[in-house]
Design an enzyme around this catalytic site. Structure first.
Site, PDB file in Angstrom:
ATOM      1  N   LYS A   1     -12.982   0.993   7.897  1.00 45.25           N
ATOM      2  CA  LYS A   1     -12.390  -0.299   7.518  1.00 45.25           C
ATOM      3  C   LYS A   1     -13.369  -1.446   7.706  1.00 45.25           C
ATOM      4  CE  LYS A   1      -8.447   1.852   7.147  1.00 45.25           C
ATOM      5  NZ  LYS A   1      -7.564   1.951   6.005  1.00 45.25           N
TER       6      LYS A   1
HETATM    7  C1  LIG Z   1      -9.682   6.862  10.077  1.00 43.31           C
HETATM    8  C2  LIG Z   1      -8.990   6.788   8.761  1.00 43.31           C
HETATM    9  N1  LIG Z   1      -9.183   7.777   7.876  1.00 43.31           N
HETATM   10  C3  LIG Z   1      -8.586   7.779   6.690  1.00 43.31           C
HETATM   11  C4  LIG Z   1      -7.706   6.767   6.332  1.00 43.31           C
HETATM   12  C5  LIG Z   1      -7.087   6.830   4.980  1.00 43.31           C
HETATM   13  O1  LIG Z   1      -7.679   5.891   4.107  1.00 43.31           O
HETATM   14  P1  LIG Z   1      -6.860   5.287   2.924  1.00 43.31           P
HETATM   15  O2  LIG Z   1      -5.656   4.658   3.487  1.00 43.31           O
HETATM   16  O3  LIG Z   1      -7.770   4.275   2.318  1.00 43.31           O
HETATM   17  O4  LIG Z   1      -6.518   6.407   2.022  1.00 43.31           O
HETATM   18  C6  LIG Z   1      -7.451   5.724   7.228  1.00 43.31           C
HETATM   19  C7  LIG Z   1      -6.531   4.606   6.971  1.00 43.31           C
HETATM   20  O5  LIG Z   1      -6.195   4.202   5.935  1.00 43.31           O
HETATM   21  C8  LIG Z   1      -8.139   5.719   8.448  1.00 43.31           C
HETATM   22  O6  LIG Z   1      -7.966   4.717   9.298  1.00 43.31           O
HETATM   23  N1  LIG Z   2      -4.945   3.711   7.794  1.00 43.87           N
HETATM   24  C1  LIG Z   2      -4.782   2.305   7.658  1.00 43.87           C
HETATM   25  C2  LIG Z   2      -3.520   1.940   6.957  1.00 43.87           C
HETATM   26  C3  LIG Z   2      -3.674   0.694   6.144  1.00 43.87           C
HETATM   27  O1  LIG Z   2      -4.563   0.941   5.119  1.00 43.87           O
HETATM   28  P1  LIG Z   2      -5.253  -0.172   4.238  1.00 43.87           P
HETATM   29  O2  LIG Z   2      -6.547   0.427   3.852  1.00 43.87           O
HETATM   30  O3  LIG Z   2      -4.349  -0.408   3.119  1.00 43.87           O
HETATM   31  O4  LIG Z   2      -5.442  -1.420   5.031  1.00 43.87           O
HETATM   32  C4  LIG Z   2      -4.936   1.679   9.032  1.00 43.87           C
HETATM   33  O5  LIG Z   2      -5.684   2.234   9.809  1.00 43.87           O
HETATM   34  O6  LIG Z   2      -4.333   0.696   9.348  1.00 43.87           O
END
Ligand SMILES: Cc1ncc(COP(=O)(O)O)c(C=O)c1O
Ligand SMILES: N[C@@H](CCOP(=O)(O)O)C(=O)O
Length: 484
Positions: A124
């Protein structure tokens, strides 16, 4: 570059530009913003970008999506964001300047694209650090302020708070699922004492929190009156920034632009892999996009069957890859928009079903018959798979991976046979193991390494409000803090 909504009504001004949608978050019709059309990348551009440092590559790609910030300013924002000092947690410290280095498990065949070297040890940070600097720039230019309302299953929250803490004109209200995140994730967020940061633990799941964010954003009077903005991947800027590392990973894994790469992406809210889809639509030579879920397998089910059946909170599992405990994937709407030929009426009709708590079934549709063109394959992983994968990667390669990355490696191994021979497969490393040490200890019987700057954070005093998932109560909480 103009932006449209997946549901057809992008609001005023008609078809806004980037800075408007950066502050706007969700489109006024409840849809998600996307560019009018995806910019295409030429072969000459790919050749010219191959050796660029991350910040310059980010500038080149983002300037295709951001045409309302002067080039010199955007270049400076990218240079300030993507530095070795910010992304300092690389496995091999001397490779921090690469920002997202590839760590090969099997050279040229299977690698980890390291995306978790930023301040909060999850992918993120790759987009969120940029968002912090973009917000600061645009708000200062316009003389405005913003109150960000976000939802997190564990990683978006801390990344947003670290990126926004102390920023002028920005407050962050972050909803997290009470008691569902790891101890480290809770400590990262709740130990922040900055005056502009407010943590709210809702007694529900991530999906309940995300529904609240959407409900508040869909109250147009409240949104305008309280200057509500978004940092979840419903905000297009998050997805745009994530497109960059697919290009960087591609260049790292190949020696010529005649080659292809496949990516395997641990998925929950479909934001990360949506960026991979967009990179592919732009012309990046991506052979396959492998989607990996945990026990919450709503996306895997769709790619296997054509049925999208978001689960209710009671059907959503609390797992050892908790950040993927998501049963209603917001960015999936962006992909379906492309799948149905960018027809906003079709998307609005499908999401009327989703918003009413129902499933939709595209299995017999002409659109689903074309799904192979998009290059997706999918698989799912369980707690037992996760433990076995963490052990096997550690024993075979001497590398410790986190629980979400383990879901990705498990599915990558399972689907590797469907990737054309000779095509390197990169698994996106979405977090570092220390964030989920409980499961690492269960798998390996030892604690993961912890960066010195995050030593002892679990012992710090925590500041968090526990609340029911009640939209009106959350609105009142925001109003009281904004009025002061
Ligand atoms: C460590 C981790 N891996 C994978 C994901 C999944 O990614 P996305 O939500 O973009 O599919 C998330 C949160 O979204 C995450 O925090
Ligand atoms: N896995 C995410 C959930 C939110 O996902 P986002 O990419 O839409 O912000 C988290 O860790 O909060």
């Amino acid at each position: 570059m103009k932006y449209i909504s997946t549901r057809g009504h992008a609001g005023q001004p008609t078809n806004p530009e980037f800075c408007d949608i950066l502050l706007g978050g969700l489109a006024p019709d409840g849809g998600l913003y996307l560019p009018e059309s995806y910019p295409c990348v030429t072969r000459a551009e790919l050749d010219a970008w191959r050796t660029l440092p991350y910040a310059e590559l980010a500038f080149e790609i983002l300037s295709k999506f951001i045409t309302d910030i002067p080039a010199a300013d955007l270049r400076a924002i990218c240079a300030k964001t993507y530095t070795a000092e910010v992304y300092c947690h690389a496995r091999a410290g001397d490779r921090a300047a690469d920002i997202t280095p590839v760590h090969w498990l099997e050279p040229g065949r299977l690698g980890l694209l390291e995306l978790s070297n930023g301040p909060t040890l999850a992918f993120k940070d790759m987009a969120m650090q940029l968002l912090g600097n973009l917000f600061e720039y645009v708000l200062a230019k316009r003389g405005e302020s913003i109150n960000i309302l976000g939802a997190t299953s564990g990683d978006t929250g801390s990344a947003a708070e670290y990126a926004m803490r102390g920023k002028q004109g920005v407050r962050v209200f972050m909803l997290s699922p009470h008691g569902k995140m790891s101890a480290f994730q809770r400590a990262q967020m709740y130990s922040l004492q900055d005056e502009n940061i407010f943590n709210i633990a809702v007694t529900g799941m991530f999906d309940d929190a995300q529904d609240i964010v959407k409900a508040v954003s869909n109250d147009h009077a409240f949104k305008a009156g309280h200057k509500i903005g978004a940092v979840n991947s419903i905000n297009w800027a998050r997805v745009a920034a994530q497109v960059v590392y697919y290009f960087k990973g591609y260049f790292a894994a190949t020696s010529s632009n005649d080659q292809e790469v496949a990516f395997c992406v641990p998925s929950g809210n479909f934001g990360n892999i949506c960026a991979g889809h967009i990179a592919r639509q732009m012309g990046l030579p991506v052979a396959k996009l492998l989607l990996a879920t945990n026990e919450n397998d709503v996306l895997d089910e769709f790619f296997r069957t054509g049925v999208y059946r978001p689960r209710k909170a009671a059907e959503t599992h609390v797992t050892s890859s908790p950040s993927m405990d998501i049963s209603k994937a917001s960015n999936f709407e962006r992909f379906v928009f492309d799948l149905v030929g960018r027809d906003p009426q079709k998307v609005a009709a499908l999401w009327a079903e989703v918003d009413a708590g129902r499933a939709f079934d595209l299995s017999a549709s002409a659109e689903f018959a074309r799904i192979a063109e998009f290059g997706f394959l999918s698989g799912a992983s369980s707690h037992a798979d996760r433990l076995a994968t963490i052990r096997k990667v550690f024993e075979q390669y001497g590398v410790m991976i986190d629980t979400h990355t383990a879901d990705g490696v498990k599915v990558a191994w399972e689907l590797a046979g469907a990737v054309p021979a000779g095509v390197p497969l990169l698994v996106l490393e979405t977090a570092l193991p220390v964030k989920f040490s409980e499961t690492i200890v269960e798998a390996l019987g030892r604690e993961p390494e912890r960066p010195a700057d995050l030593a002892g954070i679990e012992a710090l005093p925590q500041r968090v409000e526990v609340m029911a998932p009640d939209v009106d109560a959350i609105k009142r909480f925001i109003t009281e803090r904004v009025r002061g």
